[in-house]
Write a protein that holds these residues in place. Structure first.
Motif, PDB file in Angstrom:
ATOM      1  N   LEU A 291     -61.597  -9.000  -4.188  1.00  0.00           N
ATOM      2  CA  LEU A 291     -62.009  -9.032  -2.668  1.00  0.00           C
ATOM      3  C   LEU A 291     -62.546  -7.596  -2.247  1.00  0.00           C
ATOM      4  O   LEU A 291     -63.697  -7.360  -1.762  1.00  0.00           O
ATOM      5  CB  LEU A 291     -61.342  -9.678  -1.569  1.00  0.00           C
ATOM      6  CG  LEU A 291     -61.689  -9.672  -0.228  1.00  0.00           C
ATOM      7  CD1 LEU A 291     -63.072 -10.787  -0.153  1.00  0.00           C
ATOM      8  CD2 LEU A 291     -60.688 -10.207   0.681  1.00  0.00           C
ATOM      9  N   ALA A 292     -61.658  -6.819  -2.285  1.00  0.00           N
ATOM     10  CA  ALA A 292     -62.135  -5.208  -2.032  1.00  0.00           C
ATOM     11  C   ALA A 292     -63.113  -4.662  -3.310  1.00  0.00           C
ATOM     12  O   ALA A 292     -63.905  -3.851  -2.788  1.00  0.00           O
ATOM     13  CB  ALA A 292     -60.752  -4.442  -2.295  1.00  0.00           C
ATOM     14  N   ILE A 293     -62.895  -4.915  -4.325  1.00  0.00           N
ATOM     15  CA  ILE A 293     -63.956  -4.705  -5.249  1.00  0.00           C
ATOM     16  C   ILE A 293     -65.467  -5.294  -5.202  1.00  0.00           C
ATOM     17  O   ILE A 293     -66.404  -4.518  -5.319  1.00  0.00           O
ATOM     18  CB  ILE A 293     -63.570  -4.987  -6.701  1.00  0.00           C
ATOM     19  CG1 ILE A 293     -62.257  -4.017  -7.233  1.00  0.00           C
ATOM     20  CG2 ILE A 293     -64.533  -4.582  -7.700  1.00  0.00           C
ATOM     21  CD1 ILE A 293     -61.713  -4.471  -8.407  1.00  0.00           C
ATOM     22  N   SER A 294     -65.537  -6.349  -4.544  1.00  0.00           N
ATOM     23  CA  SER A 294     -66.427  -7.106  -4.186  1.00  0.00           C
ATOM     24  C   SER A 294     -67.532  -6.342  -3.099  1.00  0.00           C
ATOM     25  O   SER A 294     -68.708  -6.430  -2.900  1.00  0.00           O
ATOM     26  CB  SER A 294     -66.557  -8.487  -3.664  1.00  0.00           C
ATOM     27  OG  SER A 294     -65.686  -8.500  -2.412  1.00  0.00           O
ATOM     28  N   ASN A 295     -66.756  -5.503  -2.415  1.00  0.00           N
ATOM     29  CA  ASN A 295     -67.499  -4.697  -1.418  1.00  0.00           C
ATOM     30  C   ASN A 295     -68.579  -3.756  -2.170  1.00  0.00           C
ATOM     31  O   ASN A 295     -69.712  -3.369  -1.591  1.00  0.00           O
ATOM     32  CB  ASN A 295     -66.670  -3.688  -0.579  1.00  0.00           C
ATOM     33  CG  ASN A 295     -67.243  -2.892  -0.076  1.00  0.00           C
ATOM     34  OD1 ASN A 295     -67.170  -1.556  -0.209  1.00  0.00           O
ATOM     35  ND2 ASN A 295     -67.605  -3.163   1.326  1.00  0.00           N
ATOM     36  N   SER A 296     -68.413  -3.331  -3.257  1.00  0.00           N
ATOM     37  CA  SER A 296     -69.412  -2.922  -4.207  1.00  0.00           C
ATOM     38  C   SER A 296     -70.762  -3.424  -4.293  1.00  0.00           C
ATOM     39  O   SER A 296     -71.850  -2.560  -4.288  1.00  0.00           O
ATOM     40  CB  SER A 296     -68.896  -2.378  -5.589  1.00  0.00           C
ATOM     41  OG  SER A 296     -67.811  -1.409  -5.451  1.00  0.00           O
ATOM     42  N   PHE A 297     -70.813  -4.731  -4.353  1.00  0.00           N
ATOM     43  CA  PHE A 297     -72.069  -5.500  -3.967  1.00  0.00           C
ATOM     44  C   PHE A 297     -72.334  -5.539  -2.732  1.00  0.00           C
ATOM     45  O   PHE A 297     -73.625  -5.826  -2.299  1.00  0.00           O
ATOM     46  CB  PHE A 297     -71.645  -6.824  -4.872  1.00  0.00           C
ATOM     47  CG  PHE A 297     -72.961  -7.672  -4.543  1.00  0.00           C
ATOM     48  CD1 PHE A 297     -74.127  -7.507  -5.195  1.00  0.00           C
ATOM     49  CD2 PHE A 297     -72.884  -8.829  -3.834  1.00  0.00           C
ATOM     50  CE1 PHE A 297     -75.176  -8.237  -4.929  1.00  0.00           C
ATOM     51  CE2 PHE A 297     -73.995  -9.591  -3.894  1.00  0.00           C
ATOM     52  CZ  PHE A 297     -75.235  -9.555  -4.210  1.00  0.00           C
ATOM     53  N   CYS A 298     -71.301  -5.646  -1.779  1.00  0.00           N
ATOM     54  CA  CYS A 298     -71.765  -6.186  -0.262  1.00  0.00           C
ATOM     55  C   CYS A 298     -72.652  -4.823   0.304  1.00  0.00           C
ATOM     56  O   CYS A 298     -73.353  -5.165   1.161  1.00  0.00           O
ATOM     57  CB  CYS A 298     -70.488  -6.461   0.383  1.00  0.00           C
ATOM     58  SG  CYS A 298     -69.795  -7.805   0.012  1.00  0.00           S
ATOM     59  N   ASN A 299     -72.358  -3.773  -0.171  1.00  0.00           N
ATOM     60  CA  ASN A 299     -73.226  -2.611   0.146  1.00  0.00           C
ATOM     61  C   ASN A 299     -74.643  -2.705   0.142  1.00  0.00           C
ATOM     62  O   ASN A 299     -75.500  -2.471   1.010  1.00  0.00           O
ATOM     63  CB  ASN A 299     -72.769  -1.349  -0.317  1.00  0.00           C
ATOM     64  CG  ASN A 299     -71.380  -0.721   0.365  1.00  0.00           C
ATOM     65  OD1 ASN A 299     -70.611  -1.364   1.386  1.00  0.00           O
ATOM     66  ND2 ASN A 299     -70.773  -0.050  -0.404  1.00  0.00           N
ATOM     67  N   CYS A 300     -75.069  -3.242  -1.023  1.00  0.00           N
ATOM     68  CA  CYS A 300     -76.512  -3.477  -1.391  1.00  0.00           C
ATOM     69  C   CYS A 300     -77.104  -4.570  -0.474  1.00  0.00           C
ATOM     70  O   CYS A 300     -78.100  -4.281  -0.092  1.00  0.00           O
ATOM     71  CB  CYS A 300     -76.540  -3.901  -2.676  1.00  0.00           C
ATOM     72  SG  CYS A 300     -75.690  -2.871  -3.956  1.00  0.00           S
ATOM     73  N   VAL A 301     -76.345  -5.636  -0.273  1.00  0.00           N
ATOM     74  CA  VAL A 301     -76.897  -6.498   0.491  1.00  0.00           C
ATOM     75  C   VAL A 301     -76.856  -6.232   1.806  1.00  0.00           C
ATOM     76  O   VAL A 301     -78.136  -6.504   2.691  1.00  0.00           O
ATOM     77  CB  VAL A 301     -75.811  -7.833   0.470  1.00  0.00           C
ATOM     78  CG1 VAL A 301     -76.444  -9.124   1.480  1.00  0.00           C
ATOM     79  CG2 VAL A 301     -75.610  -8.537  -1.033  1.00  0.00           C
ATOM     80  N   ILE A 302     -76.032  -5.675   2.517  1.00  0.00           N
ATOM     81  CA  ILE A 302     -76.240  -5.059   4.038  1.00  0.00           C
ATOM     82  C   ILE A 302     -77.105  -4.108   4.022  1.00  0.00           C
ATOM     83  O   ILE A 302     -78.261  -4.174   5.103  1.00  0.00           O
ATOM     84  CB  ILE A 302     -74.824  -4.564   4.361  1.00  0.00           C
ATOM     85  CG1 ILE A 302     -73.723  -5.623   4.309  1.00  0.00           C
ATOM     86  CG2 ILE A 302     -75.027  -3.881   5.874  1.00  0.00           C
ATOM     87  CD1 ILE A 302     -72.556  -4.918   4.492  1.00  0.00           C
TER      88      ILE A 302
END
Length: 347
Positions: A291-302
């Protein structure tokens, strides 16, 4: 089916639910990690290309930190190929301990860089709003490059003690059996990481954004009072346009920071509990880590959803790629390649 059985026989699955089929769990883990790896790499490559192709994004000095985060997150995705390949192919396990240590160290360093960049971004926006007249003298490209270099050096040094047997750097959700059974967390090393990384970054971000929004609220109130007092005066509108872009950009960065800590908070809590020997659950370890590693993709989306300049650059990049593809297709239609004769030999 034989490859699936090899996965279930030779690999330790972190999700240790007894009433589920081990083969199904391994397949689920493999699909999740492969999908997440692909999304992280593709998303951050897109961010990097857009930043290089959109000159307007370089108007803000925080673009240096955003690009640094994009490169760090891209390396996270590339590093995730290690557990992906270990799940897809059976490994002999000769260097499993070294692979596990290096992978855990790299992931921890890269996420530390993202956390430090978020703190530096908040400080940059704080200086831009509190010291607008002297901001260009305080924040220069040379100082930004030095700051980014120090972030990389500091992040590499702070996790080095893990190589000398002083605890785990923070990677859980162990895909490797050696990580799960032989590499244990240490309460003192965890406290060391929290005091020198997690707590200072969180304090700086809370302090700066609290004052940023406090100043923006005061400025908005002053503009409203000025408009009420002088309805036909144009100074209020001019003053508002001077600060509204900074406020909007601060909101974008605040969303990125908020999502970062929301996704990382379960991981940090589990890290602390496991280090204190209060909780040890393989399923929670796996879920909180990825879940924490998924933040690496969430930054792009935001960033793509919140920043209009970024969306414009992404649209122009897409149009350029599509137009180049259409041009090459039209060229092939206008100038078709001659067919080879049936008896011709090609080397």
């Amino acid at each position: 089916s034989s490859s699936v059985m090899n996965i279930s026989e030779h690999l330790s699955c972190p999700l240790g639910f007894g009433h589920y089929n081990a083969v199904d769990i391994c397949i689920l883990e493999t699909v999740l990690i492969v999908l997440l790896t692909f999304l992280i790499i593709a998303g951050n490559l897109t961010v990097i290309f857009v930043f290089h192709c959109a000159p307007l994004l370089h108007h803000y000095t925080t673009s240096y930190f955003i690009q640094t985060m994009a490169y760090a997150d891209l390396f996270v995705g590339v590093s995730c190929l290690v557990p992906t390949l270990s799940l897809l192919h059976y490994s002999t396990g000769v260097h499993e301990s070294l692979t596990c240590q290096v992978f855990g160290y790299i992931i921890s360093v890269l996420k530390s860089i993202s956390m430090a960049c978020l703190a530096c971004i908040s400080v940059d926006r704080y200086l831009a709003i509190t010291k607008p007249l002297s901001y260009n003298q305080l924040v220069t490209p040379c100082r930004l490059r030095i700051c980014i270099s120090l972030i990389w050096i500091y992040s590499c040094l702070i996790f080095l003690p893990s190589f000398f047997g002083w605890g785990k750097p923070g990677y859980h959700g162990d895909i490797f059996e050696w990580c799960a059974t032989s590499w244990l967390t240490n309460a003192y090393f965890t406290g060391f990481i929290v005091c020198l990384l997690y707590a200072p970054a969180a304090f700086v971000i809370c302090f700066t954004y609290f004052h940023i929004f406090k100043i923006c609220r005061q400025h908005t109130k002053e503009i409203s009072d000025r408009r009420a007092r002088f309805p036909n005066h144009e100074g209020g509108a001019a003053g508002e346009t001077g600060h509204s872009p900074d406020r909007r950009y601060a909101m974008v960065l605040f969303r990125i920071t908020s999502v970062f800590y929301v996704l990382w908070l379960p991981y940090i809590i589990y890290f602390l509990l496991e280090s204190s020997r209060l909780l040890e659950n393989p399923a929670l370890s796996f879920l909180t880590t990825w879940l924490a590693i998924s933040n690496s993709f969430c930054n792009c989306v935001i960033y793509s959803l919140s920043n209009s300049v970024f969306r414009l650059g992404l649209r122009r990049l897409s149009e350029t790629i599509c137009s180049s593809c259409m041009c090459s297709k039209d060229r092939d239609v206008r100038d078709p390649k001659p067919r080879k004769r049936a008896n011709s030999c090609s080397i």
